[in-house]
Design a protein around this motif. Structure first.
Motif, PDB file in Angstrom:
ATOM      1  N   ALA A 168      -1.788  -0.314  -8.083  1.00  0.00           N
ATOM      2  CA  ALA A 168      -2.414  -0.540  -9.165  1.00  0.00           C
ATOM      3  C   ALA A 168      -2.043  -0.132 -10.223  1.00  0.00           C
ATOM      4  N   GLU A 189     -11.083  -5.762  -9.443  1.00  0.00           N
ATOM      5  CA  GLU A 189     -12.250  -5.550 -10.474  1.00  0.00           C
ATOM      6  C   GLU A 189     -11.444  -5.234 -11.797  1.00  0.00           C
ATOM      7  N   TRP A 190     -10.504  -4.681 -11.746  1.00  0.00           N
ATOM      8  CA  TRP A 190      -9.728  -4.329 -12.913  1.00  0.00           C
ATOM      9  C   TRP A 190      -9.480  -5.530 -13.790  1.00  0.00           C
ATOM     10  N   ILE A 208      -1.835  -5.726  -9.695  1.00  0.00           N
ATOM     11  CA  ILE A 208      -3.006  -5.224  -9.895  1.00  0.00           C
ATOM     12  C   ILE A 208      -4.153  -5.668  -9.379  1.00  0.00           C
ATOM     13  N   TYR A 209      -3.937  -7.177  -9.399  1.00  0.00           N
ATOM     14  CA  TYR A 209      -5.294  -7.889  -9.019  1.00  0.00           C
ATOM     15  C   TYR A 209      -5.356  -7.505  -7.510  1.00  0.00           C
ATOM     16  N   TYR A 258       0.983  -1.236   0.091  1.00  0.00           N
ATOM     17  CA  TYR A 258       0.042  -0.097  -0.012  1.00  0.00           C
ATOM     18  C   TYR A 258       0.918   1.449   0.104  1.00  0.00           C
ATOM     19  N   LYS A 304      -3.183   1.827  -2.508  1.00  0.00           N
ATOM     20  CA  LYS A 304      -3.665   0.474  -3.496  1.00  0.00           C
ATOM     21  C   LYS A 304      -3.723   0.971  -4.746  1.00  0.00           C
ATOM     22  N   VAL A 305      -4.333   2.097  -4.933  1.00  0.00           N
ATOM     23  CA  VAL A 305      -4.490   2.461  -6.199  1.00  0.00           C
ATOM     24  C   VAL A 305      -3.174   2.939  -6.902  1.00  0.00           C
ATOM     25  N   ASN A 337      -4.605  -5.394  -5.562  1.00  0.00           N
ATOM     26  CA  ASN A 337      -5.040  -4.115  -4.949  1.00  0.00           C
ATOM     27  C   ASN A 337      -6.277  -3.525  -5.650  1.00  0.00           C
ATOM     28  N   MET A 338      -6.418  -3.841  -7.070  1.00  0.00           N
ATOM     29  CA  MET A 338      -7.689  -3.321  -7.695  1.00  0.00           C
ATOM     30  C   MET A 338      -8.351  -4.712  -8.545  1.00  0.00           C
ATOM     31  N   GLU A 364      -6.038   3.176   1.205  1.00  0.00           N
ATOM     32  CA  GLU A 364      -6.694   2.997  -0.220  1.00  0.00           C
ATOM     33  C   GLU A 364      -6.132   3.629  -1.231  1.00  0.00           C
TER      34      GLU A 364
END
Length: 389
Positions: free
Chosen positions: A165, A236-237, A230-231, A153, A161-162, A233-234, A158
């Motif tokens: 990602a 849904e992407w 990426i998975y 992180y 996390k972005v 942290n995000m 949060e």
């Protein structure tokens, strides 16, 4: 096209290179996270092996012991019912009870969430100590958690996390543009020149060849690391993209199906129900219902799973009547579910055992090498542009 790829490759590397170096170096250390954590904190995370066992022997917690640990915490006014209880993997390990700490500063998106961890001796049910997982610090109890939260992180909640990602997306672009720049003419001499490294008395040339050839060989692992990062942290992407190719099973939050309020099922009953589904599996974690009407979630590691440690098998147990509500079984998963279940053990290298962990530990040094050689190449290009050299 190559000029555009070169510009994109260079500037993406300059912008995100430092973050990738930090991720690589922390990832190298985290390859041995549990071992280093125990080494730094023997009084907190290591206890005498139970009678009749030697330190390091496989340890299986029976349902009665798990319930006894939970009851001991509930009776103690300092702790109460935990959110999760991680079970010892080997003789000499401790139970780890986790409690969510209320977020501070109005739950700002850049604030790192903190979990209170309490360690319990399986033999005596004595609390060996506690720490705040997620709190930044360089003390021995906080060192490995801090490295983990930098890696996961950037210690920025949060928002972090972005950032991680997006950095993963940037790494995918760097790998793809790097392969386009590397691609030689399809003749033997050109291909050989593109995959070999020679010093030749010139450091800029050596840096270029090391960057080019090393990038080619590292590309598959870099892509897996980027995609998995990426998975994590995000999700849904990645899930949206995978779902286009192969269906991914949705896993919505569950509620009890039993009639009546409260938690009629005991912790031991939930563990017994989960163990009955996977008799050869090892129970590794128990997640308690956060509120009335929610089920237990039991984590299990099956013997053949790629994922080590806690495993990735999850069983949701009705906290009212101990019936099984849902099973997530990576061994029987298909298509997109199977692919997603592979990402963590591939990311850490544990899918290939000790050799895989050693490989990923050494691989974590590559972003630093790519960043340094990339800077040398960039400086040389700038000099040519500015001075016509």
């Amino acid at each position: 096209m190559k000029n555009f790829s070169l510009t994109l490759h260079l500037w993406t590397g300059l912008v995100f290179g430092t973050i990738l170096v930090v991720l690589g170096l922390t990832g190298s250390a985290l390859s041995w996270m549990h071992e280093l954590d125990v080494l730094f904190n023997p009084g907190l995370l290591h206890v005498a092996a139970p009678r009749g066992m030697r330190t390091g022997d496989p340890f299986r917690s029976d349902p009665a012991l798990i319930e006894s640990v939970g009851d001991a915490l509930v009776r103690d006014s300092r702790y109460g019912k935990p959110n999760t209880l991680e079970l010892p993997l080997r003789a000499g390990d401790v139970f780890v009870a986790s409690y969510r700490v209320p977020p501070g500063r109005a739950n700002a998106p850049w604030v790192q969430s903190v979990t209170r961890q309490v360690m319990i001796d399986p033999s005596t049910l004595r609390v060996t100590g506690e720490r705040n997982w997620g709190e930044f610090g360089m003390s021995r109890p906080l060192l490995m958690p801090t490295l983990f939260h930098i890696h996961r992180y950037m210690v920025a909640g949060e928002t972090g996390k972005v950032i991680i990602a997006v950095t993963g997306v940037a790494l995918v672009l760097m790998v793809l543009t790097g392969l386009m720049l590397w691609w030689p003419r399809m003749i033997g001499s050109a291909i050989w020149n593109a995959v070999t490294i020679r010093h030749g008395g010139s450091w800029p040339r050596f840096s270029f060849q090391l960057h080019r050839a090393g990038g080619f060989f590292a590309a598959p692992v870099l892509l897996v690391s980027a995609l998995s990062g990426i998975y994590f942290n995000m999700p849904e992407w990645v899930t949206a993209a995978v779902n286009v190719i192969s269906p991914v099973t949705p896993n919505p939050k569950l509620m009890n199906q039993s009639i009546g309020p409260g938690e009629g099922a005991s912790v031991a009953g939930a563990v017994i129900a989960a163990q009955a589904k996977f008799p050869d599996g090892r129970i590794s974690r128990v997640s308690f219902p956060a509120r009335s009407g929610q089920p237990f979630e039991i984590r299990v590691r099956q013997p053949a799973e790629l994922r080590q440690g806690p495993g990735a098998t999850r069983i949701s147990i009705d906290s009212g009547d101990a019936n099984v509500l849902r099973v997530i079984d990576p061994e029987r998963a298909r298509g997109g579910d199977k692919f997603l279940s592979w990402l963590f053990p591939l990311h850490t290298g544990e899918a290939f055992g000790l050799g895989g962990r050693i490989f990923m530990c050494l691989f974590g040094l590559l972003p630093l090498a790519f960043f340094v050689t990339g800077l040398v190449i960039w400086v040389k290009l700038r000099r040519k542009k500015l001075f016509g050299m």
